[in-house]
Design an enzyme around this catalytic site. Structure first.
Site, PDB file in Angstrom:
ATOM      1  CG  ASP A   1      -1.845  -1.224   1.217  1.00 32.19           C
ATOM      2  OD1 ASP A   1      -2.210  -1.700   0.129  1.00 32.19           O
ATOM      3  OD2 ASP A   1      -2.161  -1.714   2.316  1.00 32.19           O
TER       4      ASP A   1
ATOM      5  CE  LYS B   1       2.374  -2.401  -4.321  1.00 32.65           C
ATOM      6  NZ  LYS B   1       2.029  -2.031  -2.934  1.00 32.65           N
TER       7      LYS B   1
ATOM      8  N   GLY C   1      -4.552  -4.281  -3.810  1.00 34.26           N
ATOM      9  CA  GLY C   1      -5.553  -3.238  -4.065  1.00 34.26           C
ATOM     10  C   GLY C   1      -4.799  -1.991  -4.450  1.00 34.26           C
ATOM     11  CG  HIS C   2      -2.111  -1.978  -6.987  1.00 35.75           C
ATOM     12  ND1 HIS C   2      -1.224  -2.547  -7.854  1.00 35.75           N
ATOM     13  CD2 HIS C   2      -1.815  -2.505  -5.762  1.00 35.75           C
ATOM     14  CE1 HIS C   2      -0.425  -3.383  -7.191  1.00 35.75           C
ATOM     15  NE2 HIS C   2      -0.776  -3.381  -5.928  1.00 35.75           N
TER      16      HIS C   2
ATOM     17  CD  GLN D   1       0.731  -8.980  -2.682  1.00 39.09           C
ATOM     18  OE1 GLN D   1       1.410  -9.577  -3.494  1.00 39.09           O
ATOM     19  NE2 GLN D   1      -0.514  -8.661  -2.925  1.00 39.09           N
TER      20      GLN D   1
HETATM   21  P1  GDP Z   1      -0.788   0.356  -3.540  1.00 41.87           P
HETATM   22  O1  GDP Z   1      -1.388  -0.927  -3.072  1.00 41.87           O
HETATM   23  O2  GDP Z   1       0.687   0.428  -3.275  1.00 41.87           O
HETATM   24  O3  GDP Z   1      -1.110   0.691  -4.973  1.00 41.87           O
HETATM   25  O4  GDP Z   1      -1.428   1.501  -2.648  1.00 41.87           O
HETATM   26  P2  GDP Z   1      -2.992   1.619  -2.228  1.00 41.87           P
HETATM   27  O5  GDP Z   1      -3.768   2.106  -3.372  1.00 41.87           O
HETATM   28  O6  GDP Z   1      -3.447   0.387  -1.545  1.00 41.87           O
HETATM   29  O7  GDP Z   1      -2.877   2.694  -1.078  1.00 41.87           O
HETATM   30  C1  GDP Z   1      -2.379   3.960  -1.307  1.00 41.87           C
HETATM   31  C2  GDP Z   1      -3.464   4.978  -0.897  1.00 41.87           C
HETATM   32  O8  GDP Z   1      -2.888   6.252  -0.784  1.00 41.87           O
HETATM   33  C3  GDP Z   1      -4.559   5.109  -1.930  1.00 41.87           C
HETATM   34  O9  GDP Z   1      -5.753   5.448  -1.280  1.00 41.87           O
HETATM   35  C4  GDP Z   1      -4.070   6.268  -2.791  1.00 41.87           C
HETATM   36  O10 GDP Z   1      -5.142   6.953  -3.443  1.00 41.87           O
HETATM   37  C5  GDP Z   1      -3.425   7.147  -1.760  1.00 41.87           C
HETATM   38  N1  GDP Z   1      -2.289   7.943  -2.201  1.00 41.87           N
HETATM   39  C6  GDP Z   1      -1.299   7.608  -3.077  1.00 41.87           C
HETATM   40  N2  GDP Z   1      -0.361   8.594  -3.123  1.00 41.87           N
HETATM   41  C7  GDP Z   1      -0.764   9.551  -2.271  1.00 41.87           C
HETATM   42  C8  GDP Z   1      -0.213  10.797  -1.849  1.00 41.87           C
HETATM   43  O11 GDP Z   1       0.855  11.219  -2.256  1.00 41.87           O
HETATM   44  N3  GDP Z   1      -0.926  11.500  -0.920  1.00 41.87           N
HETATM   45  C9  GDP Z   1      -2.114  11.078  -0.412  1.00 41.87           C
HETATM   46  N4  GDP Z   1      -2.730  11.821   0.488  1.00 41.87           N
HETATM   47  N5  GDP Z   1      -2.657   9.894  -0.785  1.00 41.87           N
HETATM   48  C10 GDP Z   1      -1.982   9.147  -1.691  1.00 41.87           C
HETATM   49  P1  IMO Z   2      -0.940  -4.165  -2.251  1.00 32.34           P
HETATM   50  O1  IMO Z   2      -0.493  -4.697  -3.598  1.00 32.34           O
HETATM   51  C1  IMO Z   2      -0.945  -4.686   2.058  1.00 32.34           C
HETATM   52  C2  IMO Z   2      -0.992  -8.795   3.567  1.00 32.34           C
HETATM   53  C3  IMO Z   2      -2.244  -9.247   4.308  1.00 32.34           C
HETATM   54  C4  IMO Z   2      -1.614 -10.211   5.293  1.00 32.34           C
HETATM   55  C5  IMO Z   2      -0.522 -10.880   4.470  1.00 32.34           C
HETATM   56  C6  IMO Z   2      -0.907 -12.216   3.864  1.00 32.34           C
HETATM   57  O2  IMO Z   2      -2.235  -3.450  -2.288  1.00 32.34           O
HETATM   58  O3  IMO Z   2       0.169  -3.408  -1.601  1.00 32.34           O
HETATM   59  P2  IMO Z   2      -2.431 -12.886   1.791  1.00 32.34           P
HETATM   60  O4  IMO Z   2      -3.895 -12.665   1.548  1.00 32.34           O
HETATM   61  O5  IMO Z   2      -1.550 -12.284   0.765  1.00 32.34           O
HETATM   62  O6  IMO Z   2      -2.093 -14.317   2.070  1.00 32.34           O
HETATM   63  O7  IMO Z   2      -2.143 -12.110   3.186  1.00 32.34           O
HETATM   64  O8  IMO Z   2      -0.206  -9.970   3.424  1.00 32.34           O
HETATM   65  N1  IMO Z   2      -1.232  -8.255   2.206  1.00 32.34           N
HETATM   66  C7  IMO Z   2      -1.179  -6.955   1.899  1.00 32.34           C
HETATM   67  N2  IMO Z   2      -0.973  -5.877   2.688  1.00 32.34           N
HETATM   68  N3  IMO Z   2      -1.079  -4.527   0.727  1.00 32.34           N
HETATM   69  C8  IMO Z   2      -1.262  -5.598  -0.067  1.00 32.34           C
HETATM   70  O9  IMO Z   2      -1.244  -5.512  -1.416  1.00 32.34           O
HETATM   71  C9  IMO Z   2      -1.356  -6.883   0.507  1.00 32.34           C
HETATM   72  N4  IMO Z   2      -1.552  -8.132   0.026  1.00 32.34           N
HETATM   73  C10 IMO Z   2      -1.455  -8.961   1.079  1.00 32.34           C
HETATM   74  O10 IMO Z   2      -2.862  -8.153   4.952  1.00 32.34           O
HETATM   75  O11 IMO Z   2      -0.997  -9.500   6.343  1.00 32.34           O
HETATM   76 MG    MG Z   3      -2.893  -1.608  -1.805  1.00 34.47          MG
END
Ligand code: GDP
Ligand code: IMO
Ligand code: MG
Length: 428
Positions: free
Chosen positions: A14, A17, A41-42, A225
């Site tokens: 998270d 990416k 979840g991106h 991840q």
């Molecule tokens: P990923 O899994 O690495 O793609 O990241 P996620 O989407 O799960 O989580 C990142 C969260 O931070 C999302 O809700 C994005 O919309 C938000 N986000 C990304 N970059 C920024 C930033 O620079 N500032 C803020 N406030 N939110 C951001």
């Molecule tokens: P993105 O791509 C954050 C974590 C789960 C748990 C562990 C194992 O959005 O960054 P799993 O279901 O993969 O067997 O769970 O890994 N986990 C993540 N945490 N971002 C993710 O993906 C994750 N995908 C799995 O919360 O701790």
């Molecule tokens: Mg994510």
């Protein structure tokens, strides 16, 4: 010559990416996922409109770009089709732009049942998985009994094999976990319908990537991840079931390691973690609550609250080493805007000893007390900034210090969730 860029997370996932992949996609001809599954979840935000991608590469919203799901990804046909329906509902065409490797292993309903049964069985010791069946699907792959995407081409041969696998897993589900058996006929009738829609998307992704290389195309490899969730190099057993680090790009897509040009490590300006497992810089005070609140730190896949804490440079250095990170992208700088003081961990104290490396054992990581360095906060608004000159001096000092400690340049800084909230430190 095209450039092959790996974009991956340096923390526990998270890091942002998806946003960074989306921002850099205009410079590429293809985007490839190489590991993980719909546990990811991106989040992409474009003109305020949010799209959350789980399996589909984050380049899909750019019409001219090919998207590939490489052989290292575990694919749930149900989740895939749901995501495709949702994209189609937004008017995103995918039929000619998305290809799934014939060698991808499938996540089927018994994997989900096993994942969730195990978590219930573990009770207080649960890992906090996403419950998507990721672990059991990778287990079947390694045990050489998995079903692959290409098996959908010959349903007559698949049927008896699948029935035997369901019978095998039902023993564990009913006799060990005391849960309901999975009904083979239900699995089969769903899969027969899904196969019709998935089949046209199946291809030899490795061969397609060879072609892109021959054409001089640039390709982005999108990690899911984070590095500290890597099955081998992360905080085992509180990890996911795939290799999430740069070494997985080659194995999970079929592009040799010498063809990779850049490894971009995405890092939040602080840290978060979802699920169980050690997290030395975790905060339980009002600063942690502020990060969660301003950063909207709720999981994009499960909606769970993310644990929040200060940036951990020791963990970051490990991530840089294991991925050969050549550039860092710092995200969510704006989340720190209200803080009077910014801390970052530069060492650990672990059972009376000073450490400058992340321990291998999760129990040792849990015993680590962070040693912090701190800098004054900027207490002003950086949200949406796109020019380096406009950043407050304290924010620049923080980024410079991170760069100095990491010994890798921070080339981009994200200042908000939208596609346009990005500052390039190289273009002055
Ligand atoms: P990923 O899994 O690495 O793609 O990241 P996620 O989407 O799960 O989580 C990142 C969260 O931070 C999302 O809700 C994005 O919309 C938000 N986000 C990304 N970059 C920024 C930033 O620079 N500032 C803020 N406030 N939110 C951001
Ligand atoms: P993105 O791509 C954050 C974590 C789960 C748990 C562990 C194992 O959005 O960054 P799993 O279901 O993969 O067997 O769970 O890994 N986990 C993540 N945490 N971002 C993710 O993906 C994750 N995908 C799995 O919360 O701790
Ligand atoms: Mg994510």
């Amino acid at each position: 010559m095209g450039i092959n860029t790996v974009i991956l997370g340096t923390q526990w996932g998270d890091e942002g990416k998806g946003k960074i992949v989306d921002c850099l996609t205009p410079e590429a001809q293809a985007v490839v996922r190489f590991q993980g599954g719909h546990n990811a979840g991106h989040t992409l935000i474009i003109d305020g409109k949010k799209t959350v991608l789980h399996l589909i590469p984050s380049g899909i919203l750019h019409a001219a770009v090919m998207c590939y799901i490489g052989n290292g990804v575990v694919v749930s046909p149900g989740a895939l089709l749901k995501e495709l329906d949702s994209l189609e509902g937004q008017g995103v065409a995918y039929a000619d732009r998305l290809r799934i490797s014939a060698a991808c292993h499938l996540i089927l309903p018994y994997h989900v049942a096993l994942d969730q049964a195990r978590e219930r069985h573990r009770g207080k010791e649960a890992i906090g998985t996403t419950g998507r069946g990721i672990g059991p699907a990778y287990e079947d792959k390694v045990a050489r009994r998995g079903i692959r995407a290409l098996d959908l081409c010959d349903l007559a041969s698949l049927k008896p094999r699948l029935e035997a696998i369901v019978t095998y897993h039902n023993v564990a589900l009913t006799q060990y976990y005391q849960e309901e058996a999975i009904d083979f006929n239900m699995v089969w009738s769903e899969l027969e319908v899904q196969a019709k829609r998935v089949l046209p998307l199946i291809a030899d992704v490795t061969a397609a990537l060879v072609k892109h290389r021959e054409q001089g195309d640039s390709v982005i490899f999108e990690g899911a991840q984070g590095s500290l969730l890597d099955i081998d190099l992360g905080t085992y057993p509180f990890v996911t079931s795939s290799n999430t680090t740069a070494g997985a790009v080659s194995a999970g897509s079929g592009v040799g390691p010498l063809y990779l040009d850049e490894v971009m490590g995405v890092m939040k300006a602080y840290c978060t973690r979802v699920g169980a497992g050690p997290f030395p810089t975790e905060l339980f005070d009002e600063v942690g609550a502020e990060l969660a609140d301003r950063g909207k730190e709720f999981g994009a896949t499960t909606g769970r609250a993310r644990r929040c804490g200060w940036l951990d440079i020791i963990a970051l250095r490990r991530a840089i080493a294991i991925n050969s990170v050549s550039q860092l992208v710092m995200t969510k700088l704006d989340v720190l805007d209200n803080l009077a003081e910014i801390k970052f961990c530069v060492g650990y104290e672990c059972r009376g000893e000073q450490l400058s490396d992340l321990p291998i054992s999760a129990a040792d990581v849990a015993a680590c007390k962070p040693i912090y360095e701190s800098l004054p906060g900027w207490k002003s608004d950086t949200y949406g900034m796109t020019e380096l000159d406009t950043l407050p001096e304290e924010a620049k000092a923080f980024i410079n210090r991170v760069e100095e400690l990491a010994q890798v340049p921070v080339t981009m800084v994200s200042t908000g969730p939208d596609r346009v909230h990005l500052l390039n430190r190289l273009s002055k």
